[in-house]
Scaffold this motif. Structure first.
Motif, mmCIF file in Angstrom:
data_model
loop_
_atom_site.group_PDB
_atom_site.id
_atom_site.type_symbol
_atom_site.label_atom_id
_atom_site.label_comp_id
_atom_site.label_asym_id
_atom_site.label_seq_id
_atom_site.Cartn_x
_atom_site.Cartn_y
_atom_site.Cartn_z
ATOM 1 N N THR A 120 -11.387 -2.077 1.562
ATOM 2 C CA THR A 120 -10.433 -1.983 0.450
ATOM 3 C C THR A 120 -11.017 -1.178 -0.702
ATOM 4 N N SER A 121 -10.132 -0.773 -1.587
ATOM 5 C CA SER A 121 -10.574 0.041 -2.723
ATOM 6 C C SER A 121 -11.057 -0.861 -3.865
ATOM 7 N N GLU A 122 -11.628 -0.243 -4.846
ATOM 8 C CA GLU A 122 -12.295 -0.968 -5.927
ATOM 9 C C GLU A 122 -11.375 -1.954 -6.657
ATOM 10 N N GLY A 123 -10.126 -1.575 -6.842
ATOM 11 C CA GLY A 123 -9.212 -2.425 -7.613
ATOM 12 C C GLY A 123 -8.741 -3.673 -6.883
ATOM 13 N N THR A 124 -8.953 -3.730 -5.600
ATOM 14 C CA THR A 124 -8.491 -4.897 -4.828
ATOM 15 C C THR A 124 -9.564 -5.976 -4.835
ATOM 16 N N GLU A 125 -9.156 -7.205 -5.154
ATOM 17 C CA GLU A 125 -10.126 -8.300 -5.228
ATOM 18 C C GLU A 125 -10.137 -9.117 -3.937
ATOM 19 N N ILE A 126 -11.312 -9.634 -3.635
ATOM 20 C CA ILE A 126 -11.440 -10.520 -2.475
ATOM 21 C C ILE A 126 -11.866 -11.889 -2.994
ATOM 22 N N TRP A 127 -10.997 -12.874 -2.793
ATOM 23 C CA TRP A 127 -11.332 -14.250 -3.158
ATOM 24 C C TRP A 127 -11.576 -15.018 -1.854
ATOM 25 N N VAL A 128 -12.516 -15.955 -1.911
ATOM 26 C CA VAL A 128 -12.826 -16.723 -0.694
ATOM 27 C C VAL A 128 -12.502 -18.194 -0.933
ATOM 28 N N LEU B 139 -19.614 -14.263 5.964
ATOM 29 C CA LEU B 139 -20.167 -13.145 5.177
ATOM 30 C C LEU B 139 -19.783 -11.806 5.810
ATOM 31 N N GLY B 140 -19.820 -11.751 7.126
ATOM 32 C CA GLY B 140 -19.405 -10.522 7.818
ATOM 33 C C GLY B 140 -17.966 -10.182 7.488
ATOM 34 N N LYS B 141 -17.117 -11.197 7.465
ATOM 35 C CA LYS B 141 -15.697 -10.973 7.156
ATOM 36 C C LYS B 141 -15.515 -10.535 5.701
ATOM 37 N N LEU B 142 -16.262 -11.158 4.823
ATOM 38 C CA LEU B 142 -16.169 -10.769 3.402
ATOM 39 C C LEU B 142 -16.614 -9.318 3.223
ATOM 40 N N ARG B 143 -17.734 -8.966 3.831
ATOM 41 C CA ARG B 143 -18.223 -7.585 3.692
ATOM 42 C C ARG B 143 -17.235 -6.598 4.317
ATOM 43 N N ALA B 144 -16.653 -6.994 5.441
ATOM 44 C CA ALA B 144 -15.681 -6.115 6.106
ATOM 45 C C ALA B 144 -14.469 -5.903 5.197
ATOM 46 N N ALA B 145 -13.988 -6.991 4.591
ATOM 47 C CA ALA B 145 -12.827 -6.876 3.693
ATOM 48 C C ALA B 145 -13.172 -6.013 2.488
ATOM 49 N N ARG B 146 -14.393 -6.203 1.999
ATOM 50 C CA ARG B 146 -14.869 -5.416 0.843
ATOM 51 C C ARG B 146 -14.892 -3.926 1.203
ATOM 52 N N ASP B 147 -15.464 -3.613 2.358
ATOM 53 C CA ASP B 147 -15.597 -2.210 2.774
ATOM 54 C C ASP B 147 -14.238 -1.568 3.067
ATOM 55 N N ALA C 80 -7.624 -6.474 6.332
ATOM 56 C CA ALA C 80 -7.728 -6.267 4.880
ATOM 57 C C ALA C 80 -7.092 -4.939 4.485
ATOM 58 N N GLN C 81 -7.355 -3.919 5.290
ATOM 59 C CA GLN C 81 -6.757 -2.600 5.037
ATOM 60 C C GLN C 81 -5.219 -2.707 5.054
ATOM 61 N N GLU C 82 -4.725 -3.422 6.029
ATOM 62 C CA GLU C 82 -3.267 -3.560 6.185
ATOM 63 C C GLU C 82 -2.651 -4.348 5.021
ATOM 64 N N LEU C 83 -3.315 -5.406 4.585
ATOM 65 C CA LEU C 83 -2.746 -6.209 3.492
ATOM 66 C C LEU C 83 -2.854 -5.477 2.162
ATOM 67 N N GLU C 84 -3.901 -4.703 1.988
ATOM 68 C CA GLU C 84 -3.995 -3.920 0.748
ATOM 69 C C GLU C 84 -2.868 -2.897 0.681
ATOM 70 N N ARG C 85 -2.672 -2.159 1.775
ATOM 71 C CA ARG C 85 -1.624 -1.128 1.715
ATOM 72 C C ARG C 85 -0.230 -1.737 1.772
ATOM 73 N N SER C 86 -0.143 -3.005 2.111
ATOM 74 C CA SER C 86 1.153 -3.684 2.076
ATOM 75 C C SER C 86 1.440 -4.281 0.711
ATOM 76 N N GLY C 87 0.517 -4.125 -0.225
ATOM 77 C CA GLY C 87 0.818 -4.526 -1.603
ATOM 78 C C GLY C 87 0.032 -5.687 -2.164
ATOM 79 N N GLY C 88 -0.968 -6.168 -1.456
ATOM 80 C CA GLY C 88 -1.772 -7.273 -1.983
ATOM 81 C C GLY C 88 -2.732 -6.798 -3.071
ATOM 82 N N ASP C 89 -2.743 -7.486 -4.201
ATOM 83 C CA ASP C 89 -3.709 -7.169 -5.267
ATOM 84 C C ASP C 89 -5.002 -7.944 -5.050
ATOM 85 N N VAL C 90 -4.837 -9.160 -4.525
ATOM 86 C CA VAL C 90 -5.974 -10.020 -4.182
ATOM 87 C C VAL C 90 -5.826 -10.381 -2.706
ATOM 88 N N LEU C 91 -6.923 -10.360 -1.982
ATOM 89 C CA LEU C 91 -6.892 -10.824 -0.592
ATOM 90 C C LEU C 91 -7.671 -12.131 -0.525
#
Lengths: 299, 244
Positions: free
Chosen positions: B139-147, B129-137, B94-105
């Motif tokens: 990334t920064s506030e502006g990045t969205e996580i859709w499942v 749920l573990g994966k969702l929480r990990a992705a949430r943690d 998630a960290q890598e995709l956010e810094r690579s330019g993803g607005d939504v993961l």
């Protein structure tokens, strides 16, 4: 504030502050982390070290944009101090320069330098350099400035003309590059202290960089002395690469002679210290945050 | 709650196109003002000449995302797949995709490695749920996580509602239903929810009015492949004619 913004802002403040910035060239992410932990103000992802660590080859324009960018990105991701990038000639014409600038800005570099050597370029302290007409880098600098999305993504001009046409020409070119928009100036390979003084006299208020390469054309000068001479950044482009190579050679010679690494252990970090250094404790703790037990709270 | 989807609330039939190569993005960049989904399945076709998204590694996909990010300012939906491993892998992915330019993961509930198929194996809810929480943690506030929930065929509408409830509580910004049938989607969409509900889209699908937005699965590339097949037939016909 995101890391990219913070690093750009930190670097710009330092460049225009009153202390000289000690910038160490790191051949890879691990070296960058070592530099960060041992007092470097910034890291420089540069061609000599990247050519050596990626290709085991000299800095002769063989490491391409993709390699340079990726190595710089790995370094940026590994540290929390600003990372400045060697963008060589911009890797082609003005269209390439645009892509180069956008790419380095996106990965979180604090800035780049662009130089006026003819491609394929070579290390600034090697013999046989040739430079383009100054119009070429002038246009590249102007393009880079117009392309960047943030004013605090700093653009430095580098000229290699000292070795080809002399210091006066290098200074005249650098004035043109500054007029084209360069925020900082780097005149590569001045030959003595007097030339360092002349460069500062020509650019009394511009952030200047000095390049301290062991065995290079410029005399190795104390950081404090460079600050007195008016330089804002001092960079050590080869020290970590040479020290790594020296240590590795000594290790392998010892192994060859004794059949074991045991005699060299006192010159190594330990297993536990190294794991701690690269953050094993943090990774293990992170994994524990997401166990099925901890996820029960959401069910 | 998805702030990105809020920006498109006036578009009652928002369909977000899926792409897997740069020229399609260039085309959309000129003609569309909607978020673009960089599908890992489609990127796998382009980059590897394969149809199984599980073959595409994080670093390969992230490089593709960075290249696409340079060409557009449109919001990009990055494919986090099934997190490229366990929750720890998901954190770093998630960290890598956010810094690579993803607005939504876009995280799916497949078992790792994810596959491009109609009935993929899914992971258990605790792991998801573990994966969702990990992705949430990560990334920064502006990045969205859709499942994206892909196991309707396996766990059915009742269990999917349990999953949706837990995922909402754990911080998902939107839920996407994949591999659905019209009656199942109607049942799910009729339930009360606090985050947007999306579904995957094909041109022939029945678009339920209760669905907040639709995620394309690759219309552009399918049409391009059809055109290529026709061109290939013409090409082979030309060769046969020349040989006569």
């Amino acid at each position: 504030m995101r890391k990219n913004e913070l690093m750009r802002e930190t670097f710009k403040k330092a460049v225009f502050g009153d202390q000289i910035i000690r910038m160490v060239v790191a051949p890879d992410a691990l070296a960058a982390k070592i530099a960060e932990e041992n007092g470097a103000d910034a890291v420089f992802a540069a061609g000599y070290a990247t050519s050596a660590s990626t290709l085991a080859m000299p800095d002769r324009g063989i490491a391409d944009f993709g390699m340079m960018l990726e190595r710089c990105r790995e370094i940026i991701n590994a540290v929390n101090i600003p990372v400045f990038a060697d963008a060589d000639t911009g890797y082609g014409d003005l269209e390439n320069v645009k892509r180069t600038v956008r790419s380095y800005e996106m990965i979180g570099a604090a800035g780049i330098f662009l130089e006026d050597q003819k491609w394929p370029k070579r290390c600034g302290h090697m013999a046989g350099k040739s430079v383009e007409a100054p119009e070429v880098l002038e246009a590249k600098i102007a393009t880079a400035v117009a392309t960047r999305q943030h004013d605090d993504f700093l653009i430095m001009s580098r000229t290699d003309a000292r070795a080809v046409y002399g210091l006066d020409d290098a200074i005249a070119r650098s004035h043109r590059y500054q007029d084209a928009g360069a925020d900082m100036v780097f005149i590569e390979a001045p030959r003595n202290r007097e030339e360092l003084v002349s460069i500062h006299e020509a650019f009394p208020t511009t952030p200047l960089m000095a390049n301290m390469i062991e065995g290079g054309a410029t005399p190795l000068t104390q950081t404090a002395d460079l600050q007195r001479l008016g330089f804002r950044i001092v960079v050590y482009p080869t020290a970590m690469t040479y020290a790594q190579t020296y240590a590795n050679e000594a290790l392998l010679q010892s192994l060859q002679e004794t059949g074991t690494t045991q005699k060299f252990e006192d010159r190594m970090v330990t297993f536990s210290r190294f794991n701690h250094f690269v953050g094993l404790d943090e990774v293990n703790a992170r994994e524990q945050c997401y166990t099925p037990e901890k996820m029960k709270q959401y069910l | 709650m998805s702030h990105l989807l809020n920006q498109y609330a006036s578009n009652r039939h928002l369909i977000m196109p899926a792409i897997g190569e740069g020229m399609a993005l260039r085309l959309l960049n000129r003609n569309q003002l909607v978020p673009i989904y960089l599908s890992a399945t489609l990127a796998t076709q382009t980059l590897l000449g394969e149809t199984n998204q599980g073959l595409l590694t994080l670093s390969e996909y992230a490089k593709f995302l960075r290249d696409m990010r340079l060409t557009t300012n449109l919001p990009l939906i990055a494919d986090l797949q099934s997190g490229f491993g366990n929750p720890l892998n998901t954190y770093y992915a998630a960290q890598e995709l956010e810094r690579s330019g993803g607005d939504v993961l876009l995280l799916n509930d497949q078992h790792y490695p994810a596959h491009s198929e109609e009935q993929p194996a899914t992971t258990n809810l605790a792991d998801l749920l573990g994966k969702l929480r990990a992705a949430r943690d990560a990334t920064s506030e502006g990045t969205e996580i859709w499942v994206k929930l892909e196991g309707l065929w396996e766990y059915g509408p009742t269990d999917i509602l349990n999953r949706m409830q837990a995922l909402t509580k754990a911080g998902a910004d939107a839920i996407i239903i994949d591999h659905w049938q019209a009656d199942q989607l109607t049942t799910i969409a009729a339930q009360k929810r606090t985050i947007p509900l999306l579904a995957t889209w094909t041109p022939s699908c029945q678009m339920d009015a209760q669905i907040d937005a639709w995620l394309d699965t690759g219309l552009l590339i399918r049409e391009a492949q059809r055109a290529q097949q026709e061109a290939l037939a013409a090409f082979m016909g030309g060769i046969a004619y020349a040989q006569k």
